[in-house]
Design an enzyme around this catalytic site. Structure first.
Site, short mmCIF file in Angstrom:
data_model
loop_
_atom_site.label_atom_id
_atom_site.label_comp_id
_atom_site.label_asym_id
_atom_site.label_seq_id
_atom_site.Cartn_x
_atom_site.Cartn_y
_atom_site.Cartn_z
N GLU A 84 31.14 30.75 59.43
CA GLU A 84 31.22 29.86 58.27
C GLU A 84 31.39 30.69 57.00
OE1 GLU A 84 27.88 27.17 57.97
OE2 GLU A 84 28.84 26.02 56.36
N ASN A 229 31.31 17.48 60.29
CA ASN A 229 30.17 18.32 60.62
C ASN A 229 28.90 17.66 60.07
OD1 ASN A 229 28.75 21.04 61.20
ND2 ASN A 229 28.27 20.67 59.05
N GLU A 230 27.93 17.48 60.94
CA GLU A 230 26.64 16.91 60.51
C GLU A 230 26.87 15.78 59.51
OE1 GLU A 230 23.74 19.93 59.50
OE2 GLU A 230 23.88 20.81 61.50
N TYR A 309 18.77 24.15 66.31
CA TYR A 309 18.29 25.50 66.01
C TYR A 309 16.85 25.63 66.49
CZ TYR A 309 22.33 26.26 63.00
OH TYR A 309 23.61 26.44 62.53
N GLU A 364 26.23 24.41 67.28
CA GLU A 364 25.38 25.23 66.40
C GLU A 364 24.04 25.37 67.10
OE1 GLU A 364 25.05 24.36 62.19
OE2 GLU A 364 27.15 23.74 62.11
N GLN A 413 25.05 32.56 63.57
CA GLN A 413 26.47 32.66 63.39
C GLN A 413 26.92 34.07 63.75
OE1 GLN A 413 28.00 31.13 59.68
NE2 GLN A 413 26.72 29.32 59.74
O1 AHR Z 1 24.62 27.29 60.19
C1 AHR Z 1 24.17 26.95 58.93
C2 AHR Z 1 24.24 25.45 58.66
O2 AHR Z 1 23.39 24.76 59.51
C3 AHR Z 1 25.58 24.79 58.88
O3 AHR Z 1 26.43 24.92 57.81
C4 AHR Z 1 25.20 23.36 59.06
O4 AHR Z 1 26.12 22.65 59.85
C5 AHR Z 1 23.82 23.43 59.67
O5 AHR Z 1 22.94 22.58 59.05
#
Ligand code: AHR
Length: 560
Positions: A84, A229-230, A309, A364, A413
């Site tokens: 990103e 995205n999200e 995450y 992600e 990432q």
């Molecule tokens: O990876 C960092 C961020 O986490 C991304 O931009 C977003 O999609 C997520 O909330």
């Protein structure tokens, strides 16, 4: 007092284990009267094992694998990466510009390209993340690049010097595929449709001619299209119904015109899916999948994304350095929730798509710790330790066990951000423990899952209990059997005895990744603290025996 089992003693390789041996040896000797002590010491020295004794007896673990029983293909795309426009993920991490003193090819760092080639990155998701829903592709093509802002990440300027052509060049240099996320938040379907036309059409189309004038006459291949995205949060805080209506419009009009992708290699469209445990994501997943079930010829999706995450606490996050066994065990416990999440959303997908046509893309995932002191908090800079290596292996194993539905995943990432493969600082580059797990797992890309059974018990620290061992087995295209074994226990080695049926195992070889401490890292000054080392495997009568060091990830291949 721990037992000293000389028969299964693995070589003591690490400083802290050596220290433990010393203290255990002396506490052991204290229990003997002086003459007996001498005898014990002499026998240890005579056996040449004073320094090769384990601090703790190895736990014996039996495992069975039948290589003739194969399952689903482990899609290589579960080893995907995410890059990103965030912090130093792109600028300095990939892009240094053609005039940089750092060796580069057309502005792209040569050291980073070489490192990424070695882990065979199947696809790279770009340009975001939250950044994607504010990205306007025209700013990143042509000779006059606009300087814009990056309000999501650190409040810095975005030079747009790394745009479509640079991304495609990078993908080409590392031998990967493009996973492009289009702007469904602040952009329009028309803008996204133009971008795809620009990338994939052929002359005399005007956008194709513009691309050619900008240096690339041939159409680009776009393998995956991220439709937002999200969108439930940073991508526009949409309701599931609103998103679904938008997604259908994008799915219909954002077309790929590349002649080579019309029949074979068609672009796969990935819709926004759930983002964790919250109840609202059930409704979200239900809404998108129900729409898919009733979709007409005019639109479709091939994937649903899931973001998850390992964080623990968003406020007061865990540290990525200087932590101990407690934080190690707690964090790994948290990461294992990935399995439950996949089960939960797969069950919803199964209701509307029993044939599993729509893949779940965990696009992600990874560890998210507190920013390193002194760094811009918006740059999401963290260290990467032995704990992250174990975490990566556990998640990859979970994805592989769900190979029928999980056919894509992108760790967040790739460089300098969150759970990165690579860290750079000007001309310096260091490969993280997570990088080495991805490297060791290369043979599992597109390999066929092989079920394993084992009983390894558990590892407990305070009130946290984790499986002692995790195992993944697969057969590659040439029929070679591969085993990946993670010993989660940071204190106790494991003696693994694997019975292999279905092939005649003749020999085996492998590598293991471990470290002196759970929080050991590779730094620019000490880049080889956590690197794979060869491991010896004894093969006898169809059985493999090997020692797994505490907190280690081991990959072995079996020759027949
Ligand atoms: O990876 C960092 C961020 O986490 C991304 O931009 C977003 O999609 C997520 O909330």
């Amino acid at each position: 007092m721990a037992t000293l089992d000389l028969k299964v003693a693995p070589a003591i390789k690490t400083a802290d284990t050596r220290a433990k041996v010393k203290s255990l040896t002396s506490s052991c000797l204290r229990l003997f009267p002086f003459t007996a002590r001498r005898r014990v010491l002499v026998s240890l020295v005579v056996m040449g094992m004073a320094l090769t004794m384990p601090a703790v007896a190895a736990e014996k673990v039996g495992l069975s694998v039948d290589a003739s029983k194969t399952g689903t293909k482990i899609d290589r795309n579960i080893f995907g990466q995410f890059a990103e426009h965030l912090g130093h993920g792109i600028y300095d991490g990939i892009w240094v510009g053609p005039n940089s003193k750092i060796p580069n090819t057309r502005g792209i760092r040569n050291d980073v390209v070489a490192a990424l080639k070695a882990i065979k990155v199947p696809n790279v998701r770009w340009p975001g993340g939250c950044f994607a829903d504010e990205y306007h592709w025209r700013n990143g093509v042509g000779s006059q690049r606009k300087v814009t802002l990056n309000p999501n990440w650190g409040g810095v300027t975005e030079p747009n010097t790394f745009g479509t052509h640079e991304f495609m060049d990078f993908i080409n240099q590392i031998g990967s595929e493009a996973y492009v996320s289009v702007n469904l938040g602040s952009g329009t379907p028309n803008e996204a449709a133009d971008w795809l036309e620009y990338m994939t059409a052929v002359a005399p189309d005007t956008l194709a001619k513009e691309r050619a004038a900008n240096g690339h006459p041939a159409p680009y291949k776009v393998a995956y299209l991220g439709v937002g995205n999200e969108s439930w949060d940073c991508g526009g805080n949409m309701t599931p119904d609103y998103y679904t209506s938008q997604m259908k419009i994008y799915s219909r009009f954002v077309r790929n015109y590349n002649p080579a992708q019309q029949v074979k290699d068609q672009m796969l469209k990935v819709a926004v899916g759930p983002g964790g445990e919250e109840p609202r994501f059930i409704d979200w997943t239900e809404t998108v999948m129900k729409a898919y079930q009733h979709h007409t010829w005019s639109w479709e999706i091939n994937g649903l994304s899931m973001h998850s995450y390992t964080v623990g606490r968003w406020e007061d996050k865990f540290k990525s350095t200087d932590f101990g066994e407690n934080e190690y065990a707690q964090f790994l416990k948290l990461t294992l929730d990935m399995d439950g999440l996949i089960n939960k959303y797969s069950a919803i997908m199964d209701k509307y798509d029993p044939d599993k046509k729509v893949a779940l893309f965990v696009d992600e995932w990874g560890s998210w710790y507190a920013p390193l002191p002194g760094s811009n908090p918006g740059f999401l800079v963290q260290q990467n330790s032995m704990r992250d290596a174990v975490l990566a292996a556990l998640n990859l194993n979970i994805f592989a066990r769900h190979a029928d539905r999980v056919r894509g995943a992108n760790i967040a990432q790739m460089i300098n951000v969150l759970q990165a493969m690579i860290m750079t600082d000007k001309e310096k580059m260091v490969l993280t423990p997570t990088y080495y797990v991805f490297k060791m797992y290369v043979p599992f890309q597109d390999a066929t899952f092989v079920p394993v059974t084992f009983e390894a018990g558990s590892y407990t620290h305070d009130n946290i209990t984790l499986p002692r061992v995790d195992v993944l087995a697969a057969k590659d295209a040439k029929g070679k059997l591969w085993l990946a074994i993670t010993n989660l226990d940071p204190n106790q080695p494991v003696e693994l005895e694997a019975s292999v049926a279905g092939i005649t195992a003749k020999s085996a070889a492998g590598e293991t990744l471990t470290a002196p401490k759970v929080d050991s890292v590779n730094s620019f000054d000490a880049p080889k603290t956590v690197v794979p080392k060869p491991v010896s495997v004894v093969v006898e009568g169809g059985k493999l025996t090997l020692q797994l060091e505490p907190k280690s990830v081991t990959v072995v291949s079996v020759e027949q």
